[in-house]
Design an enzyme around this catalytic site. Structure first.
Site, PDB file in Angstrom:
ATOM      1  N   ARG A 122       0.809  -1.221   0.000  1.00 40.86           N
ATOM      2  CA  ARG A 122       0.000   0.000   0.000  1.00 40.86           C
ATOM      3  C   ARG A 122       0.836   1.262   0.000  1.00 40.86           C
ATOM      4  O   ARG A 122       0.531   2.205  -0.728  1.00 40.86           O
ATOM      5  CB  ARG A 122      -1.010  -0.011   1.148  1.00 40.86           C
ATOM      6  CG  ARG A 122      -0.411   0.105   2.535  1.00 40.86           C
ATOM      7  CD  ARG A 122      -1.479  -0.083   3.574  1.00 40.86           C
ATOM      8  NE  ARG A 122      -2.045  -1.425   3.441  1.00 40.86           N
ATOM      9  CZ  ARG A 122      -3.308  -1.742   3.697  1.00 40.86           C
ATOM     10  NH1 ARG A 122      -4.153  -0.822   4.077  1.00 40.86           N
ATOM     11  NH2 ARG A 122      -3.712  -2.978   3.572  1.00 40.86           N
ATOM     12  N   THR A 123       1.877   1.298   0.792  1.00 42.76           N
ATOM     13  CA  THR A 123       2.671   2.530   0.863  1.00 42.76           C
ATOM     14  C   THR A 123       3.354   2.806  -0.470  1.00 42.76           C
ATOM     15  O   THR A 123       3.350   3.922  -0.977  1.00 42.76           O
ATOM     16  CB  THR A 123       3.715   2.421   1.987  1.00 42.76           C
ATOM     17  OG1 THR A 123       3.035   2.123   3.213  1.00 42.76           O
ATOM     18  CG2 THR A 123       4.492   3.699   2.144  1.00 42.76           C
ATOM     19  N   HIS A 147       7.185   5.991  10.673  1.00 38.76           N
ATOM     20  CA  HIS A 147       6.503   5.886   9.389  1.00 38.76           C
ATOM     21  C   HIS A 147       5.722   7.199   9.263  1.00 38.76           C
ATOM     22  O   HIS A 147       4.509   7.232   9.449  1.00 38.76           O
ATOM     23  CB  HIS A 147       5.570   4.661   9.407  1.00 38.76           C
ATOM     24  CG  HIS A 147       4.988   4.314   8.077  1.00 38.76           C
ATOM     25  ND1 HIS A 147       5.174   5.083   6.946  1.00 38.76           N
ATOM     26  CD2 HIS A 147       4.204   3.270   7.692  1.00 38.76           C
ATOM     27  CE1 HIS A 147       4.525   4.514   5.929  1.00 38.76           C
ATOM     28  NE2 HIS A 147       3.933   3.422   6.353  1.00 38.76           N
ATOM     29  N   LYS A 185      23.852  -8.010  -3.865  1.00 39.48           N
ATOM     30  CA  LYS A 185      25.199  -8.396  -4.296  1.00 39.48           C
ATOM     31  C   LYS A 185      26.240  -7.966  -3.278  1.00 39.48           C
ATOM     32  O   LYS A 185      27.426  -7.888  -3.576  1.00 39.48           O
ATOM     33  CB  LYS A 185      25.517  -7.757  -5.649  1.00 39.48           C
ATOM     34  CG  LYS A 185      24.619  -8.238  -6.771  1.00 39.48           C
ATOM     35  CD  LYS A 185      24.911  -7.459  -8.039  1.00 39.48           C
ATOM     36  CE  LYS A 185      23.812  -7.674  -9.074  1.00 39.48           C
ATOM     37  NZ  LYS A 185      23.798  -6.594 -10.059  1.00 39.48           N
ATOM     38  N   ARG A 228      12.098   2.568   2.255  1.00 40.78           N
ATOM     39  CA  ARG A 228      11.664   1.722   3.366  1.00 40.78           C
ATOM     40  C   ARG A 228      12.786   0.746   3.649  1.00 40.78           C
ATOM     41  O   ARG A 228      13.373   0.178   2.728  1.00 40.78           O
ATOM     42  CB  ARG A 228      10.384   0.966   3.017  1.00 40.78           C
ATOM     43  CG  ARG A 228      10.057  -0.086   4.068  1.00 40.78           C
ATOM     44  CD  ARG A 228       8.684  -0.647   3.934  1.00 40.78           C
ATOM     45  NE  ARG A 228       7.675   0.319   4.352  1.00 40.78           N
ATOM     46  CZ  ARG A 228       6.388   0.007   4.505  1.00 40.78           C
ATOM     47  NH1 ARG A 228       5.963  -1.217   4.268  1.00 40.78           N
ATOM     48  NH2 ARG A 228       5.519   0.916   4.887  1.00 40.78           N
TER      49      ARG A 228
END
Lengths: 422, 328
Positions: free
Chosen positions: B64-65, B142, B92, B114
């Site tokens: 959703r974000t 958040h 990597k 995020r």
């Protein structure tokens, strides 16, 4: 080659012989002497302190195995630059110091480096795995001065009990890294206000104090000798104080960062303040410092824990625990503790000389006539700024980068040899 | 263009990045709400951020974000570049520092990140010329979630001050809870955190919250009941015994729903576990504003993108959080 040295007119502080006076100190044939003649070297020590060579009993030299972080030579160079004539190195190098061969290797490398003395601390258990006793007797014979799995705790109480009993046969103590790992899994900083605000997994004080409580009880039961490393929490201080009152053979150390800095420094997620155990609250700092002042905590030890720049330059969650301390300990102790009266000069010197020497069972840390000629001349007034780029240590991560300190080692002498001189 | 400059002219946003609500002033926070309100009332006809590039860097999964930011950015005309962990060089073994510098060298205007580690967006912002938006870092913050929560409260309750808010559930691991706590502290609202003792962090009172280990006493006294997502892994870690017990003690059940005041609203940042922390009746009731939260997220994120863009060139540095060093 040992020469005759006269250190003239300094403030001679030798807590071992309760001496604190202006006077001269002679070194003849590598030993402290009452008098001498025709010195090849005269050190004018007016306004300076002349103290027994400083001893740091908690240092990670990383070699063998992690030479990118530090070598015995670079660590010893850092030691003498910081005023330390002797360091005790922990067993958790890349390849653990868990055999007589490893102990001899460290001693050989230290001899080659030719600066500070190194007292190896052998592992308590094979491979530091906490399962089976390492060859403590053979390591003691090879020159190990204490035993520790520092870096990780000895979780199994039976192993700890047997280690205390066994090491006592050789007169050695067990240096305990007190941490209940079930309580600290994934922890990054002290559990409390800052961890709560930043959403970081906390390392609760009780994880240290509960292990210290177990260890002093085991020392009491066995008659063995335990040394509690890097005390960081008020509750641990209470445990040690009570144990000493009850006659338990327990000693303890505090690191400079745990008596000067708090968890508030972590608000910016700065990895230079990340170490294990973590920085705690102002109340903890006050309590540990008071314990250091009243002798409940016996000595100051840096927990010098070098890492590479690549390792430390990562985000807080990814970077390893540990900061360097050999080149800043003296300056921090003088600036933040002695100058402002929190710790007397005598007590500070005692905590960095005779006390660690007694814990390790070595004949240093005193200016008594006939003692080995290890001396640190301290200039208590010299102002300098901590610049990690100038460190002799390979480790550059320090909480004090950029800080101006007052007080530094002017001359460091090991067995009559001048190994550092500014 | 005229529309946006007019709206932005009245705001008092003063941040180079949006790393957390903790860094914001009350003016910053109210600026986002007012711009979002304008955007919802009168959508911009032009594309004010055309030619600007937004890099979406999600090291932790999100639906959703991420989608919400994507829609918000495209509505403003931004070009959106997605980097997911699978395709990024993080897998990597590249360090976060180097990944950040690489992004910087490519030249993007804004980065929304995020990351599972608390503090990672701050770390990234230190090495980046672009504006950084935190879309969730570990259990830290958040911020756009808290902003859309506030926007929704204002929309439904007519105000963002003088409120009593209950945050219910896993406070310990919740970045939504922390961002809300900072926001309500800034606005002077009273917050009660409700949850089992094992999921309420130590010293949370220092953030201005009251603590309750029982849900029932807060039902009739609070304007907002915000339920937080319960994660099963917390049960495995031994932090609560079972979801059934949790639902019984801390779930917003049908019975508890019935006890709420007429004007109390129910919120949830999603995704929900129906039957655990929230019953189907509560989630779907008229008091539930859960879908409004999702819808409003787009306007709030558009507002943030616009404000950060307007701040570029102002040469701002994000305000250093207050140091409260008591010992030298």
């Amino acid at each position: 080659m040992a020469v005759t040295i006269l250190i003239k007119g300094g403030r001679v502080i030798d807590p071992a012989s309760k001496r604190d006076e202006i006077g001269d100190v002679w070194i003849v044939d590598g030993k402290i002497a009452a008098s001498g003649h025709a010195p090849q070297r005269t050190i004018e020590a007016r306004d300076q302190w002349v103290v027994p060579g400083l001893i740091d009993l908690h240092v990670h030299l990383r070699e063998p195995g992690h030479e990118a972080k530090e070598t015995i030579a670079s660590g010893c160079a850092a030691a003498v630059a910081g005023g330390f004539t002797s360091v005790a190195c922990m067993a958790n190098s890349g390849q653990p110091l868990d055999s007589a061969m490893a102990i001899r290797y460290v001693l050989d490398r230290a001899r080659e480096a030719g600066s500070a003395r190194v007292f190896p601390i052998g592992a308590v258990t094979k491979g530091l795995r906490g399962e089976q006793l390492a060859e403590i007797g053979l390591m003691a014979k090879a020159g190990a001065k204490a035993f520790s799995d520092d870096g990780v705790p000895i979780v199994n109480s039976e192993i700890m009990r047997r280690a205390l009993e066994y090491a006592a046969m050789f007169g050695s103590c067990i240096v305990s890294h007190c941490e209940d790992p079930d309580l600290t899994r994934g922890a990054l900083i002290n559990e409390g206000r800052v961890a709560t605000e930043l959403g970081l997994r906390g390392w609760p004080s009780v994880a240290e104090a509960s292990m210290a409580a177990r260890d002093v009880m085991l020392a009491r039961w066995t008659g063995g000798r335990v040394h509690i490393a890097h005390v960081s929490a008020r509750e641990t201080v209470e445990v040690i104080r009570a144990a000493k009152r009850n006659g338990v053979r327990v000693t303890a150390e505090a690191a400079p960062h745990h008596v000067t800095l708090t968890e508030e420094r972590l608000r910016e997620y700065d990895s230079r303040f990340k170490m294990n155990p973590p920085l705690r609250t102002a109340e903890d700092v006050e309590s540990v410092l008071a314990a250091l002042a009243d002798g409940t905590i016996d000595c100051i030890a840096s927990d010098h824990a070098p890492h590479t720049t690549e390792e430390k330059e990562q985000e807080l969650a990814a970077c390893p625990n540990g900061v360097v301390g050999l080149e800043t300990t003296l300056g921090v102790v003088l600036t933040d503790l002695v100058t402002n009266g929190k710790l007397s000069a005598t007590r500070a010197v005692e905590a960095m000389t005779v006390n660690p020497a007694r814990i390790l069972g070595v004949p240093y840390g005193t200016l008594a006539v006939g003692a080995p000629g290890d001396i640190t001349v301290i200039d208590p007034a010299r102002k300098w700024t901590v610049d990690p780029a100038k460190f002799r240590s390979k480790g550059r991560s320090t909480p004090w980068a950029g800080r101006t300190l007052k007080g530094a080692a002017a001359v460091t002498i090991v067995e009559g040899r001048i190994v550092h001189d500014v | 263009m005229a529309w946006t400059s007019q709206v932005l002219a009245t705001t008092r946003w003063n941040q180079a990045h949006l790393l957390g609500i903790r860094d914001l002033s009350r003016d910053d926070l109210l600026s986002v709400l007012s711009v979002a309100r304008e955007l919802k009332n009168v959508p911009p006809s032009d594309a004010p951020l055309r030619g600007r590039r937004l890099l979406a860097f999600f090291v932790e999964s999100s639906t959703r974000t991420r989608t919400s930011f994507g829609i918000a950015a495209r509505r403003l005309g931004m070009e959106v570049i997605d980097v997911s962990p699978g395709s990024s060089s993080l897998s990597k073994g590249e360090s976060l520092k180097d990944t950040t510098r690489t992004i910087d060298a490519m030249g993007v205007d804004q980065v929304v990140i995020r990351h599972p580690a608390s503090g990672a967006p701050r770390f990234v912002s230190n090495a980046l010329r672009a504006s950084v938006i935190n879309a969730g870092d570990g259990a830290n913050e958040h911020p756009t979630q808290a902003l859309l929560d506030l926007f929704t409260m204002e929309e439904r309750l007519g105000r963002v001050t003088g409120l009593r808010i209950a945050l219910v559930g896993d406070i310990l691991h919740s970045r939504v809870a922390r961002s809300n706590l900072w926001a309500h502290r800034l606005l002077g609202n009273r917050v009660t955190v409700v949850g089992p003792a094992t999921l309420v962090p130590r010293d949370v009172q220092a953030m201005g919250a009251d603590v309750s280990h029982r849900l029932d006493p807060v039902l009739e006294t609070h304007d907002v009941i915000m339920m937080l997502r319960l994660q099963l892994e917390r049960q495995h870690a031994g932090l609560f015994p079972s979801t059934a017990e949790y639902a019984e003690l801390f779930g917003l059940t049908r019975e508890r729903l019935a006890r709420l005041r007429e004007d109390t609203i129910v919120m949830h940042p999603g995704p929900m576990n129906r039957g655990w922390e929230i019953s189907a009746e509560a989630a779907d009731s008229g008091r539930s504003v859960i879908l409004d939260q999702v819808a409003n997220g787009v306007f709030v994120r558009m507002a943030v993108l616009l404000l950060l863009d307007s701040a570029r060139g102002k040469n701002l540095t994000t305000k250093a959080p207050k140091h409260e060093e008591r010992v030298s």
